[in-house]
Design a protein around this motif. Structure first.
Motif, mmCIF file in Angstrom:
data_model
loop_
_atom_site.group_PDB
_atom_site.id
_atom_site.type_symbol
_atom_site.label_atom_id
_atom_site.label_comp_id
_atom_site.label_asym_id
_atom_site.label_seq_id
_atom_site.Cartn_x
_atom_site.Cartn_y
_atom_site.Cartn_z
ATOM 1 N N ILE A 36 33.240 22.762 49.549
ATOM 2 C CA ILE A 36 33.946 24.077 49.698
ATOM 3 C C ILE A 36 34.146 24.617 48.281
ATOM 4 N N GLU A 37 34.224 25.975 48.269
ATOM 5 C CA GLU A 37 34.311 26.684 46.855
ATOM 6 C C GLU A 37 35.764 26.812 46.522
ATOM 7 N N ASP A 38 36.151 25.942 45.297
ATOM 8 C CA ASP A 38 37.613 25.911 45.079
ATOM 9 C C ASP A 38 37.885 26.512 43.621
ATOM 10 N N ARG A 39 36.797 27.080 42.785
ATOM 11 C CA ARG A 39 37.059 27.345 41.757
ATOM 12 C C ARG A 39 36.593 28.870 41.615
ATOM 13 N N TYR A 40 37.200 29.728 40.894
ATOM 14 C CA TYR A 40 36.615 31.069 40.552
ATOM 15 C C TYR A 40 36.548 31.387 38.962
ATOM 16 N N LYS A 41 35.523 31.667 38.436
ATOM 17 C CA LYS A 41 35.760 31.924 37.006
ATOM 18 C C LYS A 41 36.332 30.722 36.271
ATOM 19 N N ASN A 42 36.027 29.404 36.806
ATOM 20 C CA ASN A 42 36.728 28.125 36.171
ATOM 21 C C ASN A 42 38.298 28.159 36.355
ATOM 22 N N THR A 70 50.569 46.469 36.787
ATOM 23 C CA THR A 70 51.183 47.449 35.827
ATOM 24 C C THR A 70 52.861 47.331 35.679
ATOM 25 N N VAL A 71 53.336 47.305 34.772
ATOM 26 C CA VAL A 71 54.701 47.366 34.661
ATOM 27 C C VAL A 71 55.021 48.468 33.324
ATOM 28 N N GLN A 72 55.614 49.486 33.709
ATOM 29 C CA GLN A 72 55.994 50.760 32.744
ATOM 30 C C GLN A 72 57.483 50.609 32.603
ATOM 31 N N ILE A 73 57.827 50.439 31.409
ATOM 32 C CA ILE A 73 59.099 50.465 31.123
ATOM 33 C C ILE A 73 59.371 51.643 29.805
ATOM 34 N N GLY A 74 59.803 52.679 30.438
ATOM 35 C CA GLY A 74 59.983 53.774 29.713
ATOM 36 C C GLY A 74 58.501 54.175 28.871
ATOM 37 N N ASP A 75 58.423 54.310 27.693
ATOM 38 C CA ASP A 75 56.874 54.427 27.359
ATOM 39 C C ASP A 75 56.245 53.264 26.909
ATOM 40 N N LYS A 76 56.830 52.365 27.259
ATOM 41 C CA LYS A 76 55.918 50.987 26.828
ATOM 42 C C LYS A 76 55.279 50.670 28.362
ATOM 43 N N LYS A 77 53.989 50.178 28.525
ATOM 44 C CA LYS A 77 52.965 49.763 29.552
ATOM 45 C C LYS A 77 52.722 48.551 29.205
ATOM 46 N N VAL A 78 53.018 47.614 30.348
ATOM 47 C CA VAL A 78 52.902 46.157 30.162
ATOM 48 C C VAL A 78 51.632 45.843 31.310
ATOM 49 N N GLN A 79 50.295 45.470 30.794
ATOM 50 C CA GLN A 79 49.228 45.009 31.938
ATOM 51 C C GLN A 79 49.402 43.558 32.042
ATOM 52 N N ILE A 80 49.475 43.036 33.304
ATOM 53 C CA ILE A 80 49.345 41.677 33.471
ATOM 54 C C ILE A 80 47.830 41.399 33.243
ATOM 55 N N PRO A 81 47.554 40.410 32.249
ATOM 56 C CA PRO A 81 46.012 40.173 31.918
ATOM 57 C C PRO A 81 45.212 39.556 33.247
ATOM 58 N N ASN A 82 44.120 40.267 33.325
ATOM 59 C CA ASN A 82 43.166 39.951 34.372
ATOM 60 C C ASN A 82 42.951 38.655 34.742
ATOM 61 N N LYS A 83 43.107 37.871 33.538
ATOM 62 C CA LYS A 83 42.850 36.514 33.675
ATOM 63 C C LYS A 83 43.939 35.696 34.694
ATOM 64 N N GLU A 84 45.243 36.388 34.717
ATOM 65 C CA GLU A 84 46.388 35.930 35.314
ATOM 66 C C GLU A 84 46.190 36.334 37.015
ATOM 67 N N ILE A 85 45.554 37.161 37.351
ATOM 68 C CA ILE A 85 45.534 37.766 38.669
ATOM 69 C C ILE A 85 43.942 37.574 39.342
ATOM 70 N N GLU A 86 42.959 37.149 38.543
ATOM 71 C CA GLU A 86 41.674 37.221 39.181
ATOM 72 C C GLU A 86 41.151 36.174 39.976
ATOM 73 N N ASN A 87 42.063 35.035 40.173
ATOM 74 C CA ASN A 87 41.868 33.893 41.116
ATOM 75 C C ASN A 87 42.990 33.945 42.090
ATOM 76 N N LEU A 88 43.612 35.076 42.429
ATOM 77 C CA LEU A 88 44.580 35.034 43.547
ATOM 78 C C LEU A 88 44.088 35.935 44.617
ATOM 79 N N PHE A 89 43.846 35.490 45.888
ATOM 80 C CA PHE A 89 42.981 36.078 46.890
ATOM 81 C C PHE A 89 44.038 36.355 48.129
#
Length: 233
Positions: free
Chosen positions: A138-144, A163-182
């Motif tokens: 079975i495939e059990d890993r994606y981009k390691n 993406t989280v916007q707090i006033g003028d500040k923009k916080v992007q959740i790193p792609n590495k943190e979401i790329e293996n969530l399906f």
């Protein structure tokens, strides 16, 4: 019949989530003892620092003052409920938009955009790797990284961005943190705000059946801090 089974499974997970919840350790001593059973005299099997996030499976059936918690991949035990603050007890940031591909939360100067989309397996197949499980490959890993939400099947959806916007500040959740969530399910995505500590918690329950998982993203004072993933049963 298949539709009925999916409905029943979704209902079960919804009930399960109402009992199993993320919680924060709160203790003036700076840590709590994780005990083997729901008893203050029970064997101490670990210590957890204040402010750490744990996943609780609800109060003990015989002693409601203790919660059975899942701390890491190998450790479960009991913590006094007086030392826990349920994440859902914080101020809820309600969704302004919620559909199949998007959830948008808004409150004051805070705006959180959770965007999902169909996953192109054919284009991304090269990033998957396999292992043997009970004699089956079975495939059990994606981009390691460990795959979440598929239970060995082909992923149907994934996160495009959070993406989280707090006033003028923009916080992007790193792609590495979401790329293996399906197999995203925006229906069970929620957001909470700890105003005193300026902390945003974004939680979700995704997929179904054996592939189901819960996730929590933590943003403190406009800075992304961590991601926590658990299996909710």
């Amino acid at each position: 019949m298949k539709t009925k089974k999916i409905f029943l499974l979704t209902a079960f997970l919804s009930v399960q989530l109402s009992f199993a919840q993320f919680a924060k350790i709160v203790d003036k001593d700076g840590y709590v003892n994780l005990r083997e059973s729901a008893n203050a005299k029970s064997k101490i099997i670990g210590k957890i620092k204040s402010d750490e996030i744990v996943y609780g499976f609800g109060a003990d059936e015989t002693n409601k003052n203790w919660m059975n918690i899942y701390y890491d991949d190998k450790t479960t035990g009991y913590i006094s409920t007086s030392k826990l603050k349920l994440i859902e007890s914080y101020e809820a940031i309600l969704p302004a938009t919620k559909d199949e591909n998007k959830v948008v939360f808004k409150s004051g100067n805070i705006k959180i955009d959770v965007i999902s989309e169909k996953f192109n397996y054919k284009e991304n197949k090269k990033f998957f790797s396999s292992s043997n499980y009970n004699g089956q490959k079975i495939e059990d890993r994606y981009k390691n990284q460990q795959i979440w939400g598929t239970d060995g099947t082909v992923p149907q959806t994934h996160y495009k961005s959070i993406t989280v916007q707090i006033g003028d500040k923009k916080v992007q959740i790193p792609n590495k943190e979401i790329e293996n969530l399906f197999n995203v399910s925006n229906q069970f995505t929620a957001c909470y705000f700890d105003r005193k500590n300026d902390t945003i918690y974004l939680t979700m329950l995704n997929s179904d059946g054996a592939g189901a998982y819960v996730a929590l993203f933590k943003i403190v004072k406009g800075v992304y801090k961590e991601r926590i993933l658990k299996i909710p049963f």
